[in-house]
Design a protein around this motif. Sequence first.
Motif, PDB file in Angstrom:
ATOM      1  N   LEU A  11       0.828  -1.208   0.000  1.00  0.00           N
ATOM      2  CA  LEU A  11       0.000   0.000   0.000  1.00  0.00           C
ATOM      3  C   LEU A  11       0.864   1.261   0.000  1.00  0.00           C
ATOM      4  CD1 LEU A  11      -3.157   0.884   0.875  1.00  0.00           C
ATOM      5  CD2 LEU A  11      -1.916   1.568   2.895  1.00  0.00           C
ATOM      6  N   ASN A  12       1.908   1.253   0.832  1.00  0.00           N
ATOM      7  CA  ASN A  12       2.784   2.434   0.916  1.00  0.00           C
ATOM      8  C   ASN A  12       3.494   2.692  -0.408  1.00  0.00           C
ATOM      9  OD1 ASN A  12       2.068   2.873   3.528  1.00  0.00           O
ATOM     10  ND2 ASN A  12       3.917   1.990   4.438  1.00  0.00           N
ATOM     11  N   LEU A  23       3.984   6.458  -0.738  1.00  0.00           N
ATOM     12  CA  LEU A  23       4.308   6.916   0.619  1.00  0.00           C
ATOM     13  C   LEU A  23       5.721   6.496   0.981  1.00  0.00           C
ATOM     14  CD1 LEU A  23       0.960   6.027   2.430  1.00  0.00           C
ATOM     15  CD2 LEU A  23       1.652   8.201   1.456  1.00  0.00           C
ATOM     16  N   GLU A  24       6.217   5.458   0.326  1.00  0.00           N
ATOM     17  CA  GLU A  24       7.625   5.103   0.453  1.00  0.00           C
ATOM     18  C   GLU A  24       8.093   4.524  -0.871  1.00  0.00           C
ATOM     19  OE1 GLU A  24       8.626   1.523   2.883  1.00  0.00           O
ATOM     20  OE2 GLU A  24       6.560   1.733   3.593  1.00  0.00           O
ATOM     21  N   ASP A  30      10.950  13.846  -3.919  1.00  0.00           N
ATOM     22  CA  ASP A  30       9.920  13.966  -2.884  1.00  0.00           C
ATOM     23  C   ASP A  30       8.782  14.900  -3.301  1.00  0.00           C
ATOM     24  OD1 ASP A  30       9.468  13.204   0.089  1.00  0.00           O
ATOM     25  OD2 ASP A  30       9.043  15.351  -0.012  1.00  0.00           O
ATOM     26  N   ASN A  31       9.134  16.040  -3.902  1.00  0.00           N
ATOM     27  CA  ASN A  31       8.094  16.996  -4.312  1.00  0.00           C
ATOM     28  C   ASN A  31       7.206  16.411  -5.410  1.00  0.00           C
ATOM     29  OD1 ASN A  31       8.765  18.982  -2.550  1.00  0.00           O
ATOM     30  ND2 ASN A  31       9.945  20.204  -3.999  1.00  0.00           N
ATOM     31  N   SER A  53       4.883  13.946  -3.912  1.00  0.00           N
ATOM     32  CA  SER A  53       3.800  14.626  -3.183  1.00  0.00           C
ATOM     33  C   SER A  53       2.730  15.090  -4.156  1.00  0.00           C
ATOM     34  CB  SER A  53       4.339  15.845  -2.428  1.00  0.00           C
ATOM     35  OG  SER A  53       5.240  15.442  -1.451  1.00  0.00           O
ATOM     36  N   ARG A  54       3.184  15.617  -5.265  1.00  0.00           N
ATOM     37  CA  ARG A  54       2.243  16.139  -6.265  1.00  0.00           C
ATOM     38  C   ARG A  54       1.374  15.020  -6.839  1.00  0.00           C
ATOM     39  NH1 ARG A  54       2.987  20.835 -10.046  1.00  0.00           N
ATOM     40  NH2 ARG A  54       1.327  20.575 -11.561  1.00  0.00           N
ATOM     41  N   ARG A  85       0.717  12.130  -5.390  1.00  0.00           N
ATOM     42  CA  ARG A  85      -0.198  11.685  -4.325  1.00  0.00           C
ATOM     43  C   ARG A  85      -1.411  12.607  -4.259  1.00  0.00           C
ATOM     44  NH1 ARG A  85       4.564  10.877  -1.101  1.00  0.00           N
ATOM     45  NH2 ARG A  85       4.228  12.838   0.000  1.00  0.00           N
ATOM     46  N   ASN A  86      -1.134  13.900  -4.408  1.00  0.00           N
ATOM     47  CA  ASN A  86      -2.196  14.892  -4.293  1.00  0.00           C
ATOM     48  C   ASN A  86      -3.171  14.833  -5.466  1.00  0.00           C
ATOM     49  OD1 ASN A  86      -2.901  18.128  -4.852  1.00  0.00           O
ATOM     50  ND2 ASN A  86      -3.135  17.418  -2.756  1.00  0.00           N
ATOM     51  N   PHE A  94      -6.535   8.701  -0.753  1.00  0.00           N
ATOM     52  CA  PHE A  94      -6.253   7.750   0.333  1.00  0.00           C
ATOM     53  C   PHE A  94      -7.437   7.611   1.281  1.00  0.00           C
ATOM     54  CE2 PHE A  94      -1.958   8.938  -0.892  1.00  0.00           C
ATOM     55  CZ  PHE A  94      -1.283   7.730  -0.833  1.00  0.00           C
ATOM     56  N   PHE A 144      -7.926   5.758   4.943  1.00  0.00           N
ATOM     57  CA  PHE A 144      -7.154   5.064   5.982  1.00  0.00           C
ATOM     58  C   PHE A 144      -8.073   4.325   6.947  1.00  0.00           C
ATOM     59  CE2 PHE A 144      -4.856   8.935   4.761  1.00  0.00           C
ATOM     60  CZ  PHE A 144      -3.655   8.403   4.328  1.00  0.00           C
ATOM     61  N   ASP A 156      -7.017   1.507   2.855  1.00  0.00           N
ATOM     62  CA  ASP A 156      -6.293   0.655   3.798  1.00  0.00           C
ATOM     63  C   ASP A 156      -7.262   0.205   4.891  1.00  0.00           C
ATOM     64  OD1 ASP A 156      -4.453  -0.534   5.454  1.00  0.00           O
ATOM     65  OD2 ASP A 156      -3.669   1.370   6.248  1.00  0.00           O
TER      66      ASP A 156
END
Lengths: 402, 240
Positions: free
Chosen positions: B48-49, B54-55, B74-75, B78-79, B81-82, B87, B89, B166
């Motif tokens: 899932l991560n 997320l990782e 990382d940026n 993030s973009r 994911r957004n 998500f 949880f 999740d």
Amino acid sequence: MEFRPILSAMLRNKTGSILVALQIALTLSIVVNCMFLAKQRIDHVNRPTGMDVDNIISVRSMGFGTDYDHDRTIDNDLRLLREMPGVISASHSSGLPMNGSGSANGFAGSPDEDASRVTANYYHVDERMLDSLGTTLAAGRMFRDVEIRRADNELLNRMPQQVVITQALADKLFDGEPALGKRMYDGLGESAEVVGILEHMYGAWVGWSDFDQVAMFPQRTEGPHIRYIVRAEPGKRDELIPLIEKTLADSDRTRLIRGVSSMEETTRNSYEGDFAIAVTLSVAVGLLLGVTGLGIVGLASFTVRQRTKQIGTRRAIGARKRDIIRYFLIENWLMTTIGIVLGTVLTIAINYSLASAFNTDQLNYGFLVAGMFMLWLLGFMAVAEPARRAAQVSPAIATRTV
Amino acid sequence: MLEMKEISRVYRTDLVETHALRELSLSVDTGEFVAVTGPSGSGKTTFLNIAGLLETATSGEYSLDGTDVSGLNDNQRSRIRNEKIGFIFQSFNLIPDLNIFDNVDVPLRYRGFDGAERRGRIEKALDQVGLAARMKHLPSQLSGGQQQRAAIARALAGGPSFLLADEPTGNLDSLMARQVMDLLEKINNEGTTIVMVTHDPELARRAHRNVQLLDGQLASPDPFSASQSTPIEADLQPVA
């Protein structure tokens, strides 16, 4: 920007934020008032004296022998001092300005008994005193040699016929009218003609508000004490001090030479209290800022730990690291700003109370603005590290169930 | 939509090396509802991560909507994911100090939408999950099922390519769990791809297909999927 949701979140979880905002408010009010008072002390110390303080040497002589002749000793001493290489001028004087010791009397600009009296610090000096102090005449003249009453003059206890006064004293005595040629009266009906006006100089007591009301009379002091004011060429003062002491001591065994010191040192001692206040206030300001900074760091670190999951969730749903940092910076800025707004009111109230109770000056608002920026900067610096740590929280935290 | 090739994830400490995922290959098509099941420690959360960015994987390739996302910084992650992932949880992960409206608003602010656009999306998403009347409520004023629906609204509001859930009913009682599953099915029927991680066979049975993990690898076909219309064998074939 996200002010509204951050503010509403803060208001729902407000205890810590309110306490820190109050701490900031108190800090601002204390820091600003302390800085203002410290600056006033420093300004007080740094006022222009109107004298060449850095190059003046003061020497005291006390006759004790049965053969001691006050006038003869003064004549010899002044001759020796004026002949010394590196000496610009030397005079006898009843005192040294700004050393905390001197004489004062009430004087008036008219012979009327009801005339209001102005307190002035006065000195008995010789004709070269202006050169010896490095002061300047604004009008008139300095005393003539023949006008100086010697110690053996039978009129020594009467008011001399001439006086030189500071402009500040002249303005008080004669209500701003031209003072030259007018007479200044003591409380016994005696008077002296104002023959010269000094631009500016200070008297004996640094803590006295009318410190610049000074008069000089042309006469020697009654023995056996006398003080000499010696003005050295720039850079020669320190080498002249031991030389003067030895020369005068060797020249006459019927008196004692003591207290040969620079006027700079004497003045520094006089201002010791002001320095101590300024330093104490500055240390208090520094400590208070440090404690407040630690308070902000503490709250920010606590909230970062408390909100680890929330930060991870924000990261998971799209926040970049800089969004997390910005969140904490804005939150802290809001808290600091609330504290600053409260602190501004408190600062003005404290200053108003101090001004009413102790007759101190009204706050210079530049200090308030400086204090605000100082606290904003402090808040920013204090929250920077906790915010950076918050940004390091992994978004994978969001999927952890414990 | 989602394509993983030989994804491995190894966690290393000074003393031990743990292989959470071992060369896992999996693809999910647009519009699918896939359940990823497996016992505790099988690698579900790691999957899932990684699927949710997320990782990062230790090795392997991962494409999302045809874009290789393995090497993003990382940026960029993030973009994505957004913008592309919604998500959901197990613990809802709503922000307790914000009301439901502001909670749904959080990812939209990070997206940079203006106020009117955000408001429109929030109202639509809350309407979709049946919480339009509760937008000013705090999470603590809602039931568990309502909180999860609010979290689903937050996941939907940005218009993601797929939802990553999740254990979405893990903290709910059976009635509320059923309501949430009904909602997820409805959302899927409207065209949203859903990948759901769960250990609950009942829940998994409602997905189009099941993928079972065991020791970080694909296990044999899930017995619950035998009755599904899509043959399990086809789903579990390694990606070419």
